[in-house]
Design a protein around this motif. Structure first.
Motif, PDB file in Angstrom:
ATOM      1  N   ALA A 298       0.832  -1.210   0.000  1.00  0.00           N
ATOM      2  CA  ALA A 298       0.000   0.000   0.000  1.00  0.00           C
ATOM      3  C   ALA A 298       0.866   1.259   0.000  1.00  0.00           C
ATOM      4  O   ALA A 298       0.517   2.258  -0.640  1.00  0.00           O
ATOM      5  CB  ALA A 298      -0.926  -0.005   1.209  1.00  0.00           C
ATOM      6  N   GLY A 299       2.001   1.218   0.705  1.00  0.00           N
ATOM      7  CA  GLY A 299       2.908   2.358   0.676  1.00  0.00           C
ATOM      8  C   GLY A 299       3.571   2.551  -0.673  1.00  0.00           C
ATOM      9  O   GLY A 299       3.760   3.680  -1.136  1.00  0.00           O
ATOM     10  N   LEU A 300       3.911   1.447  -1.332  1.00  0.00           N
ATOM     11  CA  LEU A 300       4.543   1.540  -2.656  1.00  0.00           C
ATOM     12  C   LEU A 300       3.606   2.153  -3.686  1.00  0.00           C
ATOM     13  O   LEU A 300       4.057   2.810  -4.634  1.00  0.00           O
ATOM     14  CB  LEU A 300       4.993   0.154  -3.118  1.00  0.00           C
ATOM     15  CG  LEU A 300       6.125  -0.498  -2.319  1.00  0.00           C
ATOM     16  CD1 LEU A 300       6.391  -1.908  -2.839  1.00  0.00           C
ATOM     17  CD2 LEU A 300       7.393   0.342  -2.397  1.00  0.00           C
ATOM     18  N   LEU A 301       2.321   1.937  -3.529  1.00  0.00           N
ATOM     19  CA  LEU A 301       1.364   2.512  -4.470  1.00  0.00           C
ATOM     20  C   LEU A 301       1.314   4.030  -4.393  1.00  0.00           C
ATOM     21  O   LEU A 301       0.806   4.682  -5.325  1.00  0.00           O
ATOM     22  CB  LEU A 301      -0.040   1.943  -4.215  1.00  0.00           C
ATOM     23  CG  LEU A 301      -0.212   0.437  -4.461  1.00  0.00           C
ATOM     24  CD1 LEU A 301      -1.634   0.010  -4.148  1.00  0.00           C
ATOM     25  CD2 LEU A 301       0.155   0.071  -5.895  1.00  0.00           C
ATOM     26  N   GLN A 302       1.831   4.618  -3.291  1.00  0.00           N
ATOM     27  CA  GLN A 302       1.814   6.067  -3.141  1.00  0.00           C
ATOM     28  C   GLN A 302       3.044   6.739  -3.741  1.00  0.00           C
ATOM     29  O   GLN A 302       3.125   7.970  -3.757  1.00  0.00           O
ATOM     30  CB  GLN A 302       1.716   6.430  -1.653  1.00  0.00           C
ATOM     31  CG  GLN A 302       0.565   5.767  -0.927  1.00  0.00           C
ATOM     32  CD  GLN A 302      -0.776   6.036  -1.576  1.00  0.00           C
ATOM     33  OE1 GLN A 302      -1.065   7.170  -1.951  1.00  0.00           O
ATOM     34  NE2 GLN A 302      -1.591   5.006  -1.725  1.00  0.00           N
ATOM     35  N   VAL A 303       4.011   5.958  -4.223  1.00  0.00           N
ATOM     36  CA  VAL A 303       5.204   6.538  -4.841  1.00  0.00           C
ATOM     37  C   VAL A 303       4.834   7.050  -6.231  1.00  0.00           C
ATOM     38  O   VAL A 303       4.347   6.280  -7.069  1.00  0.00           O
ATOM     39  CB  VAL A 303       6.335   5.496  -4.936  1.00  0.00           C
ATOM     40  CG1 VAL A 303       7.560   6.090  -5.622  1.00  0.00           C
ATOM     41  CG2 VAL A 303       6.695   4.990  -3.546  1.00  0.00           C
ATOM     42  N   PRO A 304       5.049   8.327  -6.534  1.00  0.00           N
ATOM     43  CA  PRO A 304       4.639   8.876  -7.835  1.00  0.00           C
ATOM     44  C   PRO A 304       5.399   8.227  -8.993  1.00  0.00           C
ATOM     45  O   PRO A 304       6.630   8.092  -8.943  1.00  0.00           O
ATOM     46  CB  PRO A 304       4.969  10.369  -7.718  1.00  0.00           C
ATOM     47  CG  PRO A 304       5.094  10.637  -6.258  1.00  0.00           C
ATOM     48  CD  PRO A 304       5.598   9.365  -5.648  1.00  0.00           C
ATOM     49  N   GLU A 305       4.678   7.857 -10.016  1.00  0.00           N
ATOM     50  CA  GLU A 305       5.301   7.273 -11.197  1.00  0.00           C
ATOM     51  C   GLU A 305       6.175   8.300 -11.916  1.00  0.00           C
ATOM     52  O   GLU A 305       7.201   7.952 -12.505  1.00  0.00           O
ATOM     53  CB  GLU A 305       4.223   6.752 -12.143  1.00  0.00           C
ATOM     54  CG  GLU A 305       3.504   5.506 -11.645  1.00  0.00           C
ATOM     55  CD  GLU A 305       4.403   4.282 -11.660  1.00  0.00           C
ATOM     56  OE1 GLU A 305       5.422   4.313 -12.393  1.00  0.00           O
ATOM     57  OE2 GLU A 305       4.106   3.327 -10.936  1.00  0.00           O
ATOM     58  N   GLU A 306       5.775   9.582 -11.862  1.00  0.00           N
ATOM     59  CA  GLU A 306       6.548  10.615 -12.541  1.00  0.00           C
ATOM     60  C   GLU A 306       7.956  10.731 -11.963  1.00  0.00           C
ATOM     61  O   GLU A 306       8.933  10.931 -12.696  1.00  0.00           O
ATOM     62  CB  GLU A 306       5.833  11.970 -12.431  1.00  0.00           C
ATOM     63  CG  GLU A 306       4.476  12.033 -13.107  1.00  0.00           C
ATOM     64  CD  GLU A 306       3.378  11.425 -12.258  1.00  0.00           C
ATOM     65  OE1 GLU A 306       3.687  11.022 -11.098  1.00  0.00           O
ATOM     66  OE2 GLU A 306       2.234  11.340 -12.735  1.00  0.00           O
ATOM     67  N   THR A 307       8.059  10.585 -10.632  1.00  0.00           N
ATOM     68  CA  THR A 307       9.373  10.669  -9.991  1.00  0.00           C
ATOM     69  C   THR A 307      10.263   9.509 -10.426  1.00  0.00           C
ATOM     70  O   THR A 307      11.456   9.700 -10.715  1.00  0.00           O
ATOM     71  CB  THR A 307       9.213  10.663  -8.462  1.00  0.00           C
ATOM     72  OG1 THR A 307       8.342  11.724  -8.078  1.00  0.00           O
ATOM     73  CG2 THR A 307      10.550  10.832  -7.774  1.00  0.00           C
ATOM     74  N   MET A 308       9.688   8.308 -10.496  1.00  0.00           N
ATOM     75  CA  MET A 308      10.470   7.149 -10.916  1.00  0.00           C
ATOM     76  C   MET A 308      10.893   7.268 -12.378  1.00  0.00           C
ATOM     77  O   MET A 308      12.024   6.929 -12.747  1.00  0.00           O
ATOM     78  CB  MET A 308       9.650   5.874 -10.692  1.00  0.00           C
ATOM     79  CG  MET A 308       9.184   5.670  -9.255  1.00  0.00           C
ATOM     80  SD  MET A 308      10.557   5.539  -8.083  1.00  0.00           S
ATOM     81  CE  MET A 308      11.243   3.962  -8.582  1.00  0.00           C
ATOM     82  N   GLU A 309       9.999   7.771 -13.232  1.00  0.00           N
ATOM     83  CA  GLU A 309      10.344   7.931 -14.644  1.00  0.00           C
ATOM     84  C   GLU A 309      11.425   8.992 -14.827  1.00  0.00           C
ATOM     85  O   GLU A 309      12.332   8.832 -15.652  1.00  0.00           O
ATOM     86  CB  GLU A 309       9.096   8.309 -15.429  1.00  0.00           C
ATOM     87  CG  GLU A 309       8.063   7.195 -15.500  1.00  0.00           C
ATOM     88  CD  GLU A 309       6.782   7.639 -16.185  1.00  0.00           C
ATOM     89  OE1 GLU A 309       6.718   8.837 -16.573  1.00  0.00           O
ATOM     90  OE2 GLU A 309       5.865   6.810 -16.343  1.00  0.00           O
ATOM     91  N   ALA A 310      11.333  10.055 -14.040  1.00  0.00           N
ATOM     92  CA  ALA A 310      12.369  11.093 -14.135  1.00  0.00           C
ATOM     93  C   ALA A 310      13.723  10.563 -13.695  1.00  0.00           C
ATOM     94  O   ALA A 310      14.757  10.867 -14.311  1.00  0.00           O
ATOM     95  CB  ALA A 310      11.963  12.301 -13.289  1.00  0.00           C
ATOM     96  N   ALA A 311      13.737   9.773 -12.631  1.00  0.00           N
ATOM     97  CA  ALA A 311      15.001   9.189 -12.172  1.00  0.00           C
ATOM     98  C   ALA A 311      15.562   8.221 -13.201  1.00  0.00           C
ATOM     99  O   ALA A 311      16.782   8.158 -13.421  1.00  0.00           O
ATOM    100  CB  ALA A 311      14.782   8.482 -10.835  1.00  0.00           C
ATOM    101  N   GLU A 312      14.695   7.470 -13.864  1.00  0.00           N
ATOM    102  CA  GLU A 312      15.153   6.543 -14.899  1.00  0.00           C
ATOM    103  C   GLU A 312      15.737   7.291 -16.094  1.00  0.00           C
ATOM    104  O   GLU A 312      16.748   6.877 -16.661  1.00  0.00           O
ATOM    105  CB  GLU A 312      13.990   5.658 -15.348  1.00  0.00           C
ATOM    106  CG  GLU A 312      14.393   4.554 -16.313  1.00  0.00           C
ATOM    107  CD  GLU A 312      13.229   3.641 -16.655  1.00  0.00           C
ATOM    108  OE1 GLU A 312      13.455   2.677 -17.430  1.00  0.00           O
ATOM    109  OE2 GLU A 312      12.112   3.882 -16.151  1.00  0.00           O
TER     110      GLU A 312
END
Length: 319
Positions: A207-221
């Protein structure tokens, strides 16, 4: 040509008084808000406060079966605590309990986080399968789970012994008794406790992982961060409050574990060598004062561990 008349410009009024006079007053909560807390407070005081107070008082008395039938309890002060804390066996039980608690909490958190990440990465069908499996493991009654695990680790017909002896060629494990030796006893207990605790960690961390923004992960990638870098530098810091709370609950639950140890002891394990705090307190049931003193010591240990954990959590939030 007449000259236009000048319009008077009024300057804004200059506030008078000190800055303290200009700070808006904090609105007071109405009395009814606090009255709504009264029923819950009374229920907690009766359900938790009275037993704890009664236990604390009994721990300073000589209270046994005779006092249950009306004999007045004699006040003995710190004698029960002195007797317990001067016993090397009690310190051994405390040490085993803390070690068992920390090992189980660390293993449970590691496996739970790994499964939560896996659940977030796989497809819908695999995720539903994992969720159903976790719910079945979590929802199965403790005694039913213990019965199944006793069959698996049975000396004569256990599946674990057969797998170790036949496919893996460890013939010495064919009729190995897992509960006789304390080390293997705690290994079996750890497997069972972790098995029953992992689902809670999985669902909470997921449930906590679902709150991580996808935009932040894509930007880091896009910036070149690898999978492990994104996990440790972005995901873990964002779900750290969830991890702290879940870890705290695991420490509390694993320190006061009772049912799993008690059932395994009744299955043939040496009781004295495998006692943890919960089962040791239960063994003192005929001596209410000693059991109360030991339970109070356990409560202090729990508060100390949780207090240290909460202090670390608050420090992490301030950074």
């Amino acid at each position: 040509m007449t000259r236009p008349r000048a319009t008077a410009v009024h300057a804004p009024p200059v506030p008078t008084g000190t800055g303290a006079d200009q700070v808006p007053r904090r609105r007071r909560r109405p009395l009814g808000v606090y009255l709504l807390l009264v029923p819950a407070t009374i229920a907690m005081a009766v359900g938790l406060g009275y037993p704890l107070a009664r236990q604390f008082v009994i721990s300073f008395q000589e209270y046994g079966l005779a006092q249950q039938f009306g004999r007045p309890a004699q006040w003995v002060g710190l004698r029960n605590y002195t007797k317990l804390l001067s016993d090397p066996y009690v310190w051994g039980v405390i040490g085993r309990s803390i070690a068992f608690c920390l090992v189980n909490a660390v293993v449970t958190m590691a496996i739970g986080m790994a499964l939560a990440v896996l659940m977030a990465k796989v497809g819908r069908a695999a995720r539903i399968t994992l969720q159903v499996g976790m719910l079945l493991a979590w929802g199965t009654p403790v005694l039913a789970t213990m019965t199944v695990w006793q069959w698996l680790f049975d000396t004569q017909h256990g599946v674990i012994n057969w797998l170790l002896a036949e496919p893996f060629g460890m013939t010495d494990m064919r009729y190995h008794s897992w509960l006789i030796q304390p080390l293997s006893f705690y290994f079996v207990a750890t497997v069972i406790v972790v098995w029953m605790s992992v689902p809670f960690v999985v669902f909470t961390v997921f449930a906590g992982l679902l709150q991580v923004p996808e935009e932040t992960m894509e930007a880091a990638e896009l910036d070149g961060a690898g999978g492990w870098q994104r996990f440790w530098l972005i995901t873990v810091p964002m779900v750290k409050p969830v991890l702290f709370v879940v870890g705290l609950l695991q420490v509390i639950w694993d320190l006061r574990v009772f049912t799993q140890i008690s059932v395994l002891q009744r299955a043939g394990a040496p009781t004295r060598e495998t006692h943890l705090l919960g089962t040791y307190i239960y063994s003192l049931a005929k001596e209410f004062s000693m059991a109360g003193a030991m339970a109070t010591i356990m409560l202090v240990m729990t508060l100390a561990l949780t207090g240290f954990y909460i202090h670390r959590m608050l420090r992490e939030e301030e950074l």
